[in-house]
Design a protein around this motif. Structure first.
Motif, PDB file in Angstrom:
ATOM      1  N   CYS A  83       0.799  -1.234   0.000  1.00  0.00           N
ATOM      2  CA  CYS A  83       0.000   0.000   0.000  1.00  0.00           C
ATOM      3  C   CYS A  83       0.830   1.282   0.000  1.00  0.00           C
ATOM      4  O   CYS A  83       0.263   2.371   0.014  1.00  0.00           O
ATOM      5  CB  CYS A  83      -0.939   0.006   1.205  1.00  0.00           C
ATOM      6  SG  CYS A  83      -2.195  -1.296   1.153  1.00  0.00           S
ATOM      7  N   GLN A 148      -3.455  -8.161  -1.100  1.00  0.00           N
ATOM      8  CA  GLN A 148      -2.001  -8.165  -1.218  1.00  0.00           C
ATOM      9  C   GLN A 148      -1.514  -9.584  -1.494  1.00  0.00           C
ATOM     10  O   GLN A 148      -2.006 -10.534  -0.900  1.00  0.00           O
ATOM     11  CB  GLN A 148      -1.385  -7.641   0.073  1.00  0.00           C
ATOM     12  CG  GLN A 148       0.133  -7.679   0.110  1.00  0.00           C
ATOM     13  CD  GLN A 148       0.687  -7.120   1.406  1.00  0.00           C
ATOM     14  OE1 GLN A 148       0.781  -5.905   1.563  1.00  0.00           O
ATOM     15  NE2 GLN A 148       1.044  -7.990   2.333  1.00  0.00           N
ATOM     16  N   VAL A 729      -7.790  -4.385  -1.465  1.00  0.00           N
ATOM     17  CA  VAL A 729      -6.672  -3.645  -2.045  1.00  0.00           C
ATOM     18  C   VAL A 729      -7.046  -3.188  -3.442  1.00  0.00           C
ATOM     19  O   VAL A 729      -7.475  -3.990  -4.279  1.00  0.00           O
ATOM     20  CB  VAL A 729      -5.393  -4.518  -2.089  1.00  0.00           C
ATOM     21  CG1 VAL A 729      -4.266  -3.781  -2.819  1.00  0.00           C
ATOM     22  CG2 VAL A 729      -4.950  -4.891  -0.679  1.00  0.00           C
ATOM     23  N   HIS A 775      -4.921   3.878   2.230  1.00  0.00           N
ATOM     24  CA  HIS A 775      -5.762   2.958   1.459  1.00  0.00           C
ATOM     25  C   HIS A 775      -7.191   2.957   2.006  1.00  0.00           C
ATOM     26  O   HIS A 775      -8.164   2.953   1.232  1.00  0.00           O
ATOM     27  CB  HIS A 775      -5.176   1.546   1.525  1.00  0.00           C
ATOM     28  CG  HIS A 775      -5.239   0.818   0.228  1.00  0.00           C
ATOM     29  ND1 HIS A 775      -4.268   0.907  -0.737  1.00  0.00           N
ATOM     30  CD2 HIS A 775      -6.195  -0.007  -0.281  1.00  0.00           C
ATOM     31  CE1 HIS A 775      -4.599   0.165  -1.773  1.00  0.00           C
ATOM     32  NE2 HIS A 775      -5.761  -0.406  -1.527  1.00  0.00           N
TER      33      HIS A 775
END
Length: 874
Positions: A83, A148, A729, A775
Motif C-alpha cells: 500500500c 495483497q 486492495v 488505502h
C-alpha cells in the motif's frame, strides 16, 4: 547446522525472501556453502563475541559494520507492504533493532550504496528488468484477488533505502553513504577499524580478506544469535589460500564479471576434475572443479602466467584484472598480479592496489613479484593504459617502467618500439651511464618519457610533483591530447578543457577533484583516477561530497560530480494508462534542481550539460540513460549561488532558500499560503499542489484521501496502525501511495539542494503517510464518504482539512487546474472512468495532454535527449 530458509516469527518466511538477494556477489557460492560446506557456517552469539572483544581490547568498543542495503528486507517487518509502506511500524522496528545492540554494548555503523559503478551497471539493469516482471505479477494478483500477494512476492516499498538513512540518523546512529560500491567500503571499514564483524547478506564478504562476516537473514534479534561464515574454513574445503578467493570469484562470475565470460573454462575444469561426486549439484561441482584447477596452477612455476594463457580472456583482460583487484582492500596485494600482458583495453576507473610512497607520502600503485615477494611500484603504460612495474634509476633517483626478464628474473627498463608498438628493454651507454633515447609516438607526436637522448641532449618532458619536488615523466593522453603525469599523483589538480562524451556527445566542464584526506574511511579504495565532475568549484563540491558521505542528502553529489543518477523500481501498473510514471511526473522538479546545481542555462537549454538519468518506468529497456537537460527557472530576487544557500548563515538567507525550494516546484506564487501552514503540512501541501497540477487524472476524492490520512495519522498509535485492515486492495490506490512516497524523496532532493530551508522531519513518511491508512481513506472517499466520516468525526481536524484543501485548490486554480469530483469528469479524462487512451498529463508550462494518448508511455527506449517542445519543458 545452518538452516538457510528458516521461517522467522516476525514476518513469516523472512529467510526465504532474503534468499532472493543471493544473486548478489559470487554466482552460486551461497547455495554451495549452505549445501556442500555447512561447516563454513557457525552459529555464534554476538553478545558473547562482544564480551570477548572487550576483554582483548578494553579501550575499544565492539563495532559491527552493517551493509544496510542487505538488511532492508530483514528490517521491514510490517505485514502490509503493497500500500505504500507502513512507515510508523518500520521506524519502530528500526528503533528496536538499534536498542537491542546498544543494550549489549555493541556500536553499529551503517553503510548505504551511494552510487552504481559503471562496471556494475549491466547487473543493475538486469535486476531492474527482472523486478519489472515481478511488479507485473503483483498487479495481476491485486486485480484478480483484490488483496495483497503472499510474502513470497514481497517487494520493498518505494524509497525505503532513502528514508532508512534518515531514520537511522534520527535514532542517533553513525550512517554513511558510499562513494563507490558499498560492499567495498564496508569491508574496508571493517578491516581498518578492527570491527567485530560485518552484518549483511552478500557472498562478496566471503571473498574480501576482512573482519568476520555475519548473516543478517539468520539473525535472531531476541538472542543475538546468527551465523558466521568463515572464509578460512571455505579455503580449507577448497584447498585454496585467502589470496586465491578473488580469482575464484571472478572465474565463477560476480557483479563485475558476467557469468558467461568463463563458461567454457569452467566446463573444461569440470571435464578434467576427477573428484566429482554424484550427490553434489552441478554448480557445486563447478566450484570444486575451478578451485581444484586454481590450486594446481598455483603450485606450478609462474602459475599465474599459465593461468592467463589458458583463460579465454581476449578483449576482456582489463575487465578480468579489474574484477580480481576490486576485492583488494587498501594495503592488500594479490599473488596473481604478475606483469600484466600488453594490449589490454583500458577501462574507466581501473582498479589496482595502493601502497604508500614514503618519499612523496602519496599512494602509488604496487604489485607483488611472486618470486621475490617484493613490492614493485607501478605506473601507467601510455600504449596499453595499463599499470606496469617501475624501478628506480640509481643515477637519477627516478622511477621508470621495467620489464622482468623471465630468464634472469631481473628488472630491465623498457621503451616502446614505434614500428612494432611493443615495449622493449632500453640500453644503457656504459660510458655516459645514460639510457638510449626513447622514441616518438608517430600518432600523437609525443615522446614516450623515461630517459634523455645522449646524442641530441634533448630532455623528455617532465612535471614536478608538488609534494616530493621530484620530476615525474609525462605522457600524452590520446583522448585529451594533454600531457599527463606518467604516475598518477592525486594531489596534482589539473584543470582540463571542455571534453565531449564519446557515446552521448555531451559537453561538460571537466575538473580534476583534489585529493581527499587518506584518513577518511569513505575514500579508502584501490582506485587511481582523475574524477571528472560537472562542477568546477572545489569548495562547493567538497561540501556536497561531505553531505553525501554523511547521508544528509539525496542525489545532489551524484548530479554535481558525475552528472548521472538512477532510481530503482516503483510499484506502477504498466497496464494502467491513467497514471503516468513517477519518473516523468517529477522530472521537471529534477530539471530545475539541475539548473540550480549546475549553474543555470544562461545561453539557452541546448547549451546546458545533460544529466544521465537511469530511471525505471514501464517500457524503458534501460539500454541507455535518458539525457535530461536543466530547466530554466525563475527565483524571486534572482538565482542564488550554492555558496549563498549552503554556506551563508545569515538569518535573511533562509528566505532565499525557501524561494529557491518553491521555485523548483514552480510554486513561487503560493509562497505566502504555504508558509502560513503549520509543520508538517506545508511540505505535504507543496507536494500535493505539484501532483495535482501535473496530473489531470487526479480528482477531488484523491485529494480528500491524501489530506484525511495525513490529519488522522498523528492520532493513531503504532498498534492501531498495525491492526488497521482496509476492506480490499485497490490497484490505483497502490500506485498513488507509491507516487506520493516518491514525491517525498523529491522533497529530500530539493530541500538538500536548496540548503535545507525545511527540517527533514517535516516530510519523513512516518510523520505524514501510512500506506494502510491512506488505502482506507481512499476506499472510503471512492465510496462517497463525507469529509466528517473521513476525519473520524473529529471536529478539530475538520478546520485543518478545509484550510489545507483551500490552499491546494487555490494554488491549482492559479495554474488553470480545477480539481473536480470524479462524477463531474468529462469524457476527456482517461483510464477506468472515461474514454480509454485519452489520459491527461500536465506539464508545468500549463499544456494539457488531454486527447493526446499516453505520451509518457511513449518516451522512447531511453536514449533520446529531451528537448523543449510543445509538450515537454525539458
Amino acid at each position: 547446522s545452518l538452516t538457510w530458509r528458516r521461517e522467522e516469527s516476525a514476518g513469516a518466511g523472512r529467510g526465504l525472501y532474503l534468499s532472493q538477494s543471493s544473486a548478489m556477489g559470487v554466482r552460486g557460492l551461497q547455495g554451495f556453502v549452505g549445501s556442500t560446506c555447512p561447516h563454513v557456517c557457525t552459529v555464534v552469539n554476538l553478545k558473547d563475541l562482544a564480551a570477548q572483544h572487550r576483554s582483548r581490547h578494553p579501550a575499544c568498543t565492539p563495532t559491527v559494520v552493517v551493509d544496510a542495503m542487505c538488511c532492508l528486507r530483514y528490517w521491514y517487518t510490517p505485514e502490509s507492504w503493497v500500500c505504500g509502506g507502513q512507515w510508523r511500524e518500520y521506524f519502530s522496528a528500526l528503533r528496536d533493532f538499534v536498542k537491542t545492540f546498544s543494550a549489549v554494548g555493541i556500536r553499529l555503523v551503517f553503510f548505504f550504496d551511494g552510487t552504481v559503478e559503471q562496471g556494475k551497471r549491466d547487473e543493475w539493469v538486469r535486476r531492474r528488468l527482472k523486478n519489472n516482471k515481478e511488479i507485473s505479477r503483483i498487479f495481476h494478483h491485486i486485480k484478480s484477488h483484490r488483496q495483497q500477494p503472499a510474502r513470497n512476492m514481497f517487494f520493498i516499498p518505494s524509497g525505503l533505502a532513502v528514508f532508512t538513512r534518515f531514520a537511522l540518523k534520527t535514532l542517533g546512529q553513525e550512517t554513511f553513504c558510499s562513494l563507490r560500491e558499498a560492499d567495498y567500503e564496508v569491508a574496508s571499514y571493517g578491516l581498518q577499524h578492527d570491527c567485530l564483524g560485518i552484518l549483511g547478506e552478500d557472498t562478496d564478504y566471503l571473498i574480501y580478506d576482512t573482519c568476520p562476516y555475519f548473516s543478517i537473514s539468520e539473525l535472531c534479534l531476541e538472542s543475538l544469535d546468527t551465523v558466521m561464515l568463515c572464509r578460512e574454513k571455505l579455503c580449507e574445503s577448497l584447498d585454496l589460500h585467502l589470496a586465491d578467493l578473488p580469482l575464484l570469484a571472478c572465474l565463477l562470475g560476480n557483479d563485475i564479471i558476467p557469468e558467461g565470460m568463463f563458461e567454457s573454462f569452467r566446463y573444461k575444469c569440470l571435464s578434467s576434475y576427477t573428484s566429482v561426486k554424484e550427490n553434489f549439484d552441478k554448480k557445486g561441482n563447478v566450484i570444486l572443479a575451478v578451485s581444484d584447477h586454481i590450486s594446481k596452477v598455483r603450485r606450478l612455476h609462474q602459475g599465474e602466467k599459465k593461468l592467463e594463457d589458458i583463460l579465454p580472456l581476449g578483449p576482456n583482460k582489463a575487465l578480468f584484472y579489474k574484477g580480481v583487484a576490486s576485492y583488494l582492500l587498501p594495503g592488500q596485494k594479490s599473488p596473481w598480479f604478475f606483469l600484466k600482458p600488453k594490449g589490454i583495453t583500458a577501462l574507466d576507473k581501473q582498479v589496482i592496489t595502493m601502497s604508500s610512497d614514503p618519499e612523496s607520502k602519496q599512494d602509488v600503485p604496487k604489485c607483488t613479484d611472486p618470486e621475490s615477494q617484493q613490492d614493485v611500484s607501478m605506473c601507467t603504460d601510455p600504449e596499453s593504459r595499463q599499470e606496469v612495474p617501475m624501478c628506480t634509476d640509481p643515477e637519477s633517483k627516478q622511477e621508470v617502467p621495467v620489464y622482468i626478464d623471465p630468464e634472469s628474473r631481473q628488472e630491465v627498463p623498457v621503451c616502446t618500439d614505434p614500428e612494432s608498438r611493443q615495449e622493449v628493454p632500453v640500453c644503457t651507454d656504459p660510458e655516459s651511464r645514460q639510457e638510449v633515447p626513447m622514441c616518438t609516438d608517430p600518432e600523437f607526436r609525443q615522446e614516450v618519457p623515461v630517459c634523455t637522448d645522449p646524442e641530441s641532449k634533448q630532455e623528455v618532458p617532465m612535471c614536478t610533483n608538488p609534494e616530493s619536488k621530484q620530476e615525474v615523466p609525462l605522457y600524452a593522453d590520446p583522448v585529451s591530447k594533454q600531457e599527463v603525469s606518467m604516475c598518477a599523483y592525486p594531489e596534482i589538480q589539473q584543470k582540463l578543457p571542455i571534453a565531449t562524451d564519446s557515446e552521448f556527445k555531451l559537453e561538460a566542464s571537466i575538473y580534476t577533484h583534489p585529493e581527499i584526506e587518506q584518513e577518511d574511511p569513505m575514500n579508502m579504495g584501490p582506485e587511481i583516477k582523475q574524477e571528472v565532475t560537472m562542477v568546477s568549484d572545489t569548495e562547493i563540491l567538497e561540501v556536497a561530497r561531505t553531505h553525501h558521505v554523511q547521508a544528509e542528502s539525496y542525489l545532489v553529489y551524484s548530479i554535481m560530480s558525475s552528472g548521472e543518477i538512477e532510481c530503482s523500481n516503483t510499484l506502477e501498473d504498466e497496464l494502467d494508462q491513467a497514471l503516468p510514471s513517477q519518473a516523468f511526473i517529477y522530472r521537471p522538479i529534477r530539471q530545475r534542481v539541475y539548473s540550480l546545481l549546475l549553474g543555470g542555462c544562461k545561453d539557452g537549454i541546448s547549451s546546458c550539460p545533460a544529466v544521465k538519468e537511469w530511471f525505471v518506468y514501464p517500457g524503458n529497456p534501460l539500454r541507455h540513460p535518458d539525457l535530461v537537460r536543466p530547466l530554466p527557472m525563475t527565483v524571486p530576487g534572482g538565482m542564488p549561488s550554492l555558496k549563498l544557500l549552503w554556506l551563508n548563515q545569515e538569518p535573511e538567507v533562509q528566505a532565499r532558500r525557501m524561494d529557491a525550494l518553491l521555485a523548483c516546484f514552480n510554486l513561487s506564487s503560493s509562497r505566502e499560503e504555504l508558509q502560513a501552514l503549520e509543520s508538517p503540512f506545508a511540505a505535504l501541501c507543496c507536494l500535493l499542489i505539484y501532483l495535482f497540477v501535473q496530473v489531470d487524472t487526479l480528482c477531488l476524492e484523491d485529494l480528500h484521501a491524501f489530506i484525511a490520512q495525513a490529519l488522522c495519522l498523528p492520532g493513531k498509535s503504532t498498534a492501531q496502525l498495525v491492526n488497521l485492515q482496509p476492506d480490499y486492495v485497490n490497484s490505483r490506490a497502490v500506485q498513488l501511495g507509491s507516487l506520493l512516497v516518491r514525491g517525498l524523496t523529491m522533497l529530500v532532493l530539493v530541500n538538500s539542494a536548496c540548503g535545507c530551508p525545511w527540517n527533514t522531519s517535516e516530510f519523513m513518511p512516518w510523520n505524514v503517510f501510512d500506506g494502510k491508512l491512506f488505502h482506507q481513506k481512499y476506499l472510503q472517499s471512492e465510496k462517497g464518504y463525507s469529509v466528517e466520516a473521513l476525519l473520524e468525526q473529529n471536529r478539530s481536524r475538520l478546520t485543518k482539512f478545509h484550510n489545507l484543501k483551500a490552499v491546494v485548490c487555490k494554488a491549482c486554480v492559479k495554474e488553470n487546474r480545477r480539481i473536480v469530483a470524479r462524477a463531474h469528469w468529462g469524457t476527456h479524462h482517461a483510464g477506468r472512468w472515461g474514454r480509454q487512451g485519452s489520459s491527461s498529463y500536465r506539464m508545468d508550462s500549463g499544456y494539457s495532454r488531454s486527447g493526446q494518448g499516453q505520451p509518457w508511455r511513449d518516451q522512447g527506449p531511453g536514449h533520446r535527449p529531451y528537448e523543449h517542445d510543445q509538450w515537454r519543458r525539458y
